[in-house]
Design an enzyme around this catalytic site. Structure first.
Site, PDB file in Angstrom:
ATOM      1  N   GLY A  44       0.814  -1.220   0.000  1.00 52.51           N
ATOM      2  CA  GLY A  44       0.000   0.000   0.000  1.00 52.51           C
ATOM      3  C   GLY A  44       0.841   1.260   0.000  1.00 52.51           C
ATOM      4  N   CYS A  45       1.900   1.266   0.789  1.00 55.39           N
ATOM      5  CA  CYS A  45       2.764   2.440   0.870  1.00 55.39           C
ATOM      6  C   CYS A  45       3.514   2.665  -0.439  1.00 55.39           C
ATOM      7  CB  CYS A  45       3.728   2.297   2.041  1.00 55.39           C
ATOM      8  SG  CYS A  45       2.873   2.209   3.638  1.00 55.39           S
ATOM      9  N   THR A  46       3.921   1.590  -1.074  1.00 55.48           N
ATOM     10  CA  THR A  46       4.602   1.707  -2.366  1.00 55.48           C
ATOM     11  C   THR A  46       3.639   2.247  -3.419  1.00 55.48           C
ATOM     12  OG1 THR A  46       6.091  -0.108  -1.779  1.00 55.48           O
ATOM     13  CG2 THR A  46       5.880   0.429  -4.128  1.00 55.48           C
TER      14      THR A  46
END
Length: 154
Positions: A44-46
């Site tokens: 998700g962060c990527t």
């Protein structure tokens, strides 16, 4: 929780290159998007960081800088940035003081297990240091485009 119209808490943190960043200097020159995210190099962060990177030129044209903040180290941030070619400036809040000040360090539950962590949140701060938008518990997919529309409305 911080809301629109609240003064943004000032802070100074090191970036991926271990250079100290005084956030008040950034928002004095341009609008600022502060993205608090749980962990470097996770799906998700990527996705979120890549979407902001893809829209970098449009944020620039809108007079806005983007800063990502997590509790990861400067070295972790550097590796994350370099692996994906991110244009988002990543700041290391290893002690969690800034996360606490912005109200994003909270108890989370996953698979019945409770633990403390960063709730993915974004703050749009005007050049006067006032929060224009406070977005908590957001989903990463499409978030950068939504934030760009909010920035264009400033």
């Amino acid at each position: 929780m911080l809301q629109s119209g609240d003064p943004a808490p000032p802070f100074s943190l090191p970036d991926a290159d271990m250079e100290r960043v005084d956030i008040t200097r950034l928002w004095a020159e341009r609008n600022l998007v502060l993205c608090f995210y749980p962990k470097d190099d996770t799906p998700g962060c990527t996705m979120e960081a890549l979407e902001f990177t893809d829209l970098h030129a449009e944020f620039e044209a809108a007079g806005t800088d983007i800063v990502g903040i997590s509790r990861d180290s400067c070295a972790s941030h550097g590796a994350f940035r370099d692996k994906y070619g991110l244009s988002v400036r990543l700041l290391a809040d290893t002690d969690g003081d800034v996360c606490e000040a912005y109200g994003v360090w909270r108890e989370k539950e996953k698979n019945g297990v409770k633990k403390m962590g960063i709730v993915r949140s974004t703050f749009i701060v005007g050049r006067d240091g006032v929060i224009r938008h406070a977005l908590y518990d957001i989903k990463p997919k499409g978030h950068a485009a939504d934030v760009l529309e909010l920035v264009r409305g400033l």
